[in-house]
Motif scaffolding. Structure first.
Motif, PDB file in Angstrom:
ATOM      1  N   ASP A  99       0.853  -1.182   0.000  1.00 57.01           N
ATOM      2  CA  ASP A  99       0.000   0.000   0.000  1.00 57.01           C
ATOM      3  C   ASP A  99       0.890   1.233   0.000  1.00 57.01           C
ATOM      4  OD1 ASP A  99      -2.514  -1.326   0.180  1.00 57.01           O
ATOM      5  OD2 ASP A  99      -1.997  -1.825   2.249  1.00 57.01           O
ATOM      6  N   ARG A 104     -10.440  -4.177   2.746  1.00 52.04           N
ATOM      7  CA  ARG A 104      -9.356  -3.698   3.607  1.00 52.04           C
ATOM      8  C   ARG A 104      -9.729  -2.368   4.238  1.00 52.04           C
ATOM      9  NH1 ARG A 104      -4.539  -6.148   3.576  1.00 52.04           N
ATOM     10  NH2 ARG A 104      -3.411  -4.279   4.169  1.00 52.04           N
ATOM     11  N   LYS A 105     -10.424  -1.550   3.465  1.00 52.31           N
ATOM     12  CA  LYS A 105     -10.797  -0.246   3.997  1.00 52.31           C
ATOM     13  C   LYS A 105     -11.734  -0.432   5.198  1.00 52.31           C
ATOM     14  CE  LYS A 105     -12.196   4.302   2.400  1.00 52.31           C
ATOM     15  NZ  LYS A 105     -13.399   4.489   3.217  1.00 52.31           N
ATOM     16  N   ASP A 127     -10.826   0.725   8.815  1.00 48.55           N
ATOM     17  CA  ASP A 127     -11.722   1.630   9.534  1.00 48.55           C
ATOM     18  C   ASP A 127     -12.134   1.034  10.871  1.00 48.55           C
ATOM     19  OD1 ASP A 127     -11.506   3.330   7.504  1.00 48.55           O
ATOM     20  OD2 ASP A 127     -13.524   3.009   6.660  1.00 48.55           O
TER      21      ASP A 127
END
Lengths: 385, 217, 211, 236
Positions: B69, B181-182, B186
């Motif tokens: 990332d 993944r977000k 989060d």
């Protein structure tokens, strides 16, 4: 009726007619343009006539069984692709079925449909490529194979979109398939299936009446039915001789019972019948594909409890077989309850179909040997494993 | 009852009615193919390879790569050196060494991550079993080299590719992964924030509040 | 000895083609590589696919697959070389006339690939014959084979005919034939040709990392 | 030359090669399919009456596949096979598969194929080699009937009679088992190594086979390969 089919022909193996030093010993292979890989035959000729033929195996013995016994069940799946490398997805299915039998895993309906579609597409690839290769064996190197590979590429593009690889799919899992069909994939298959019939017409027009093909194949290499069954011959070879034995019908697996298709049969089992039976089988495959695509249900493509890692089937053994494009493809697995198979055995149709090659060739010319070998349709990855 | 045969034949004389007619028919097919190859699209199959490339399905897998990332391949690497792919790899072409700090504590990232592509069998099992969305299959295939030993052992710097590259390669798969993944990040962040807030309130609770007291009225 | 590249380009624009003898010879060699018709395993099917209409290897002058090694310039080792097959492969290579080149196509030919742990599998054909180009993949796509062919052509274009770094076939003392291994009781004898097979030593520190 | 070929009309329409309707697809299905778990027991009963003194016993398969097997003593193997093939109501005319198995630990063999009753032969003390036959009937469409035969031990008593005289399909498969496991099939017409070269001396599919060491260049070793590769490492 032959009283004892096993021995009738071995005893009929002719004694050499002339003195041994008059005979010509020819080693065909392992590097030979018409031996379909690294197969070798030691042929003894009296003039042009074959009086002895001993196949020599092992030039592609890649120890698949030994490697599989030292690794997990899943890790053998990509290796099965490399058995009969013209039709990897059938091998995937045979292995997945054996493991499912060994561990008692159910397969969801949608996955069964996907498997049938893939297996029949693979049959199309195999039989089409077969037509190209056997014409190459008869000297028509080029055109027929070009047409066959042109169509094969279309199917491979579909495989690539679904499985991620042109040949080595590694697609089936114990309890289903690895992923679902991409959007629009089945529509593409339908289009291909619709276009395949005209291609087969073209190919038949190209081959069927050809005088050279007829004189090279008619009445070459046929054996009585009882001998073929006793010799373990399966698949199109056996059906060309008129034995209605197709595992999709006689020992149905998957969902083949739901489809309406016939088992085409030949009359004499000579090389001509063996070529034509494959064209007829492709027509039946198209029928199955039409039905499977129409009925394709929604649902899960893999059993929800299917395990990928740390898969341990219970203690026991299982033998499962499918009707591969070349014949009966079986897997015999013995599990001792650990993550690795204790015994992993493949019943390769190509290998066992070669059992009677000497009986088929005796008394014929050397040129016929090449046609007979081509008509058996072997793939060395499966013969030697 | 014996089923009848499907392959029908004619007796011999009919076969030779016009010698060579079957051959001619075959040649007509060949000629049709040749002529059509100039104007019919489905007969024009050749792809002029180095100049043009046939469209390759985004699903096509050749060799694995490691996804990171952000911008920095070292810091953003998703791989935690858990060695699941190493153990599951059928031909055993992955080699991982975990990086540790001076005290021997795991830093959860690989010090060495080698893939021997001269052995890799393109099966995709590593990508399938990876629980950290780290390893994926690349579609790159023009990898011919003159030296096997130096050219085909891929090290971490060669393997690491950005998440953007993955997104470009397989938008559907990468999009799903990114969304998941977000959500996870989060959630983690929310948990962390809640934890921090809790710690803060605990700290606040434990401490008497001198500020208000000392505040001049 | 060579010609100034810029000068050659200028002259080309005026219709005069100038080249060195060396590049002319190399151009000729690179443009008609006749492969030996020799398929071993799965990769052979992709090799055949590369010669067929869609990929059409004929565009590179390499479609004339020769069944006899005497007429071939290029050996595409397409598939797993087993120990039982290895002597035959070396013998075929020896029978090819110089200049000859070898492409190791696919994982098995390069290193034994997925089957390298097998008792009958040779871990790379480079143990017995020199390999010019390796194409990884299992199997490589037909495009990858064409790419490998282009790599080989680039290599041939750079070959020297004279001097210290001349190609093997240009050296009168160079070997054209390599020893054929024999079948032993447990393995091939010898297990590798040490004159051409010198893998780099792998050095690992205590933790397993590269030192 | 008695050559025949397709009628021209046959080649006109795409579906011309198939006759209109030969028979319904169901007619190919099994007339008397038996469930696999009862098959071995039923055959055993027939064998007991036919060969009262033969060493045949039932072995149950603990797994979900329920393919139970019959353990046959080597001496009776050929008679049993011929009986199974030639008895019209059994008609096991097709020997599909022959597998070799190496059992250095005999208790494992008895766990996978458990003795069904006390009559089952007691577990051998030493390890043995086993050959497993899968028989089918093409006429009755049943199977598999699993037969297992065990050698006396793994060293010198590795003889098993060959069934090639009854089933030709065993010819190459028995040669393969001879090559890879070292079972000697007495009466086999041509017992030579089939996959490995003739000079080869080992039996590589046995569990205790040690492969030759060619692990000089292993850049990505782990597990068992690591041990082998480490022998070639240069210490820094």
């Amino acid at each position: 009726m032959i009283s004892d089919p096993a021995t009738s022909l071995t005893s009929a193996v002719l004694a050499p007619a002339v003195d041994d030093d008059q005979l010509l010993h020819v080693s065909l292979g392992p590097q030979h343009p018409s031996t379909h890989g690294v197969f070798r035959m030691n042929v003894v000729l009296d003039g042009e006539t074959v009086v002895r033929l001993k196949p020599v195996f092992g030039y592609l013995h890649r120890n698949h069984e030994k490697i599989a016994e030292g690794t997990s069940y899943l890790a053998s799946m990509p290796y099965t692709d490399r058995l009969d490398y013209i039709c990897p997805l059938s091998n995937n299915w045979a292995y997945a079925r054996a493991v499912e039998k060994l561990a008692g895993i159910e397969v969801p309906e949608r996955a069964e449909f996907i498997r049938v579609i893939l297996a029949e597409l693979t049959r199309l690839i195999n039989h089409t490529a077969f037509a190209g290769f056997i014409l190459g064996d008869m000297g028509a190197w080029g055109s027929a194979l070009m047409y066959a590979f042109r169509e094969r590429e279309k199917i491979l593009d579909l495989f690539e979109e679904l499985t991620g690889a042109r040949m080595m799919a590694n697609f089936m899992r114990f309890g289903g398939c690895r992923n679902d069909l991409p959007d629009g994939w089945s529509a593409k298959v339908s289009k291909l299936v619709d276009e395949y019939g005209p291609f087969l017409d073209e190919m038949e027009k190209f081959l069927v009446g050809n005088e050279i093909l007829l004189s090279r194949t008619l009445n070459v290499g046929s054996l009585p039915k009882e001998v073929l069954i006793n010799g373990g011959i399966t698949g199109p070879m056996l059906r060309a001789a008129g034995v209605p034995y197709d595992i999709r019908k006689v020992d149905p697996y998957g969902i083949y019972e739901r489809f309406d298709f016939r088992i085409p049969l030949g009359a004499t089992g000579d090389c001509y019948d063996r070529i034509m039976i494959r064209f007829l089988e492709m027509r039946e495959s198209l029928k199955i594909l039409h039905q499977a695509l129409d009925q394709l249900p929604d649902g899960s493509f893999i059993h929800p409890k299917a395990k990928i890692r740390n898969f341990k089937p219970p203690l026991g053994e299982a033998y499962a077989r499918i009707e591969g494009p070349k014949g009966e493809l079986g897997f015999h697995l013995i599990s001792d309850g650990s993550t690795r198979p204790y015994r992993y055995r493949i019943r390769p149709p190509s290998f066992i179909n070669l059992t009677l090659i000497e009986d088929m060739c005796l008394g014929l010319d050397l040129a016929d040997v090449v046609v007979i070998l081509g008509s058996i349709d072997i793939v060395l990855g499966e013969v030697d494993r | 009852m014996e089923p009848s045969a499907d392959i029908k034949r004619l007796p011999a004389p009919a076969r030779w009615s016009i010698p060579g007619i079957g051959l001619l028919k075959g040649m007509v097919v060949t000629a049709q193919n040749m002529i059509q190859s100039y104007y019919r699209k489905e007969r024009m199959t050749t792809v002029q390879y180095p100049e043009e490339r046939a469209p390759i399905s985004p699903n096509f897998r050749n060799f694995p790569f490691l996804c990171y990332d952000g911008e920095d391949p070292k810091a953003g690497l998703r791989c935690t050196a858990c060695t699941i792919c190493e153990t599951e790899c059928p031909p055993q072409c992955i080699y991982i060494v975990l990086e540790r700090d001076a005290n021997g504590k795991s830093l959860k990232r690989p010090k060495v991550f080698d893939i021997d592509v001269s052995v890799c069998m393109n099966c995709g099992i590593c990508a399938e079993v990876c629980p950290f969305d780290s390893i994926y299959m690349d579609g790159e295939y023009e990898l011919s080299k003159q030296d096997r030993f130096n050219g085909l052992l891929f090290h971490l710097d060669r393997l690491a590719k950005s998440a953007d590259y993955h997104m470009k390669l397989r938008p559907k798969e990468a999009g799903e992964v990114a969304a998941r993944r977000k959500v996870e990040v989060d959630k983690k962040r929310a948990v962390q924030a809640a934890k921090d807030a809790k710690a803060q309130t605990d700290k606040d609770m434990a401490k008497p509040e001198p500020t208000t007291k000392g505040e001049p009225a | 000895m060579g010609i100034d590249f810029q000068l050659a380009e200028d002259m080309k624009s005026q219709g005069v083609h100038v080249t060195s003898f060396e590049s002319l010879v190399n151009w000729g060699r690179a443009s008609s590589l006749w492969p030996l018709q020799f398929g071993l395993a799965c990769c052979a099917i992709e090799m055949i696919a590369a010669t067929m209409a869609r990929y059409d290897m004929a565009r590179f002058g390499a479609e004339v697959f020769r069944p006899s090694p005497r007429q071939a310039d290029l050996m595409i080792v397409a598939g797993t070389v087993t120990k039982k097959m290895a002597p035959q492969v070396v013998r075929l290579y020896n029978q090819m006339a110089e200049p000859k080149y070898v492409i190791a196509m696919g994982a098995c030919a390069i290193s034994g690939g997925p089957f390298k742990d097998g008792y009958n599998v040779l871990k790379g054909i480079d143990r017995f014959i020199p390999v010019d180009v390796v194409i990884p993949g299992c199997p490589p796509r037909p495009e990858a084979l064409l790419d490998g062919l282009l790599t080989l052509r680039a290599k041939i274009a750079r070959e020297k005919l004279l001097g210290k770094h001349r190609a093997r076939h240009a050296n009168p003392d160079g070997t054209a034939a390599f020893p054929v291994p024999e079948f032993g009781a447990h393995d091939l004898e010898p297990t590798a040709n040490r004159e051409i097979w010198n893998p780099p030593a792998i050095v690992r520190d205590a933790e397993g990392g590269e030192a | 030359m008695t050559a025949e070929h397709l009628t021209p009309e046959d080649r006109q329409s795409p579906d011309s090669l198939s006759p209109p309707d030969r028979e319904s697809p169901d007619s190919l299905a099994s007339p008397d399919r038996e469930s696999p778990d009862s098959l071995a027991a039923a055959v055993l009963a027939r064998l007991r009456t036919a060969f009262p003194r033969a060493g045949v016993s039932l072995r149950t398969n603990p797994g979900p596949a329920v393919q139970h097997s019959l353990l046959v003593s080597p001496a009776d193997l050929c008679d049993v096979c011929r009986f199974l093939r030639d008895t019209p109501d059994l008609a096991f005319d097709f020997l599909s598969n022959v597998s070799g198995v190496d059992w250095p630990d005999p208790s494992k063999a008895d766990a996978v194929a458990a003795p069904a009753d006390e009559q089952g032969t007691p577990a051998a003390a030493a390890g043995f080699l086993e050959v497993i036959y899968h028989l089918y009937s093409t006429r009755r469409r049943i199977g598999p009937l699993v037969l297992r035969v065990r050698t006396a031990d793994r060293l010198s008593g590795v003889q098993i009679p060959s069934v090639v005289a009854v089933f030709r399909s065993a010819e190459f498969q028995e040669r393969e088992i001879f090559d890879l496991y070292g079972v000697e099939f007495t009466g086999h017409p041509d017992l030579r190594r089939i996959l490995m070269w003739d000079e080869f001396q080992d039996h590589p599919m046995r569990k205790d086979y040690v492969a030759p060491d060619d692990y000089e260049y292993e850049p990505t070793p782990h597990a068992a390969v690591l041990e082998k590769a480490q022998r070639h490492y240069v210490q820094p």
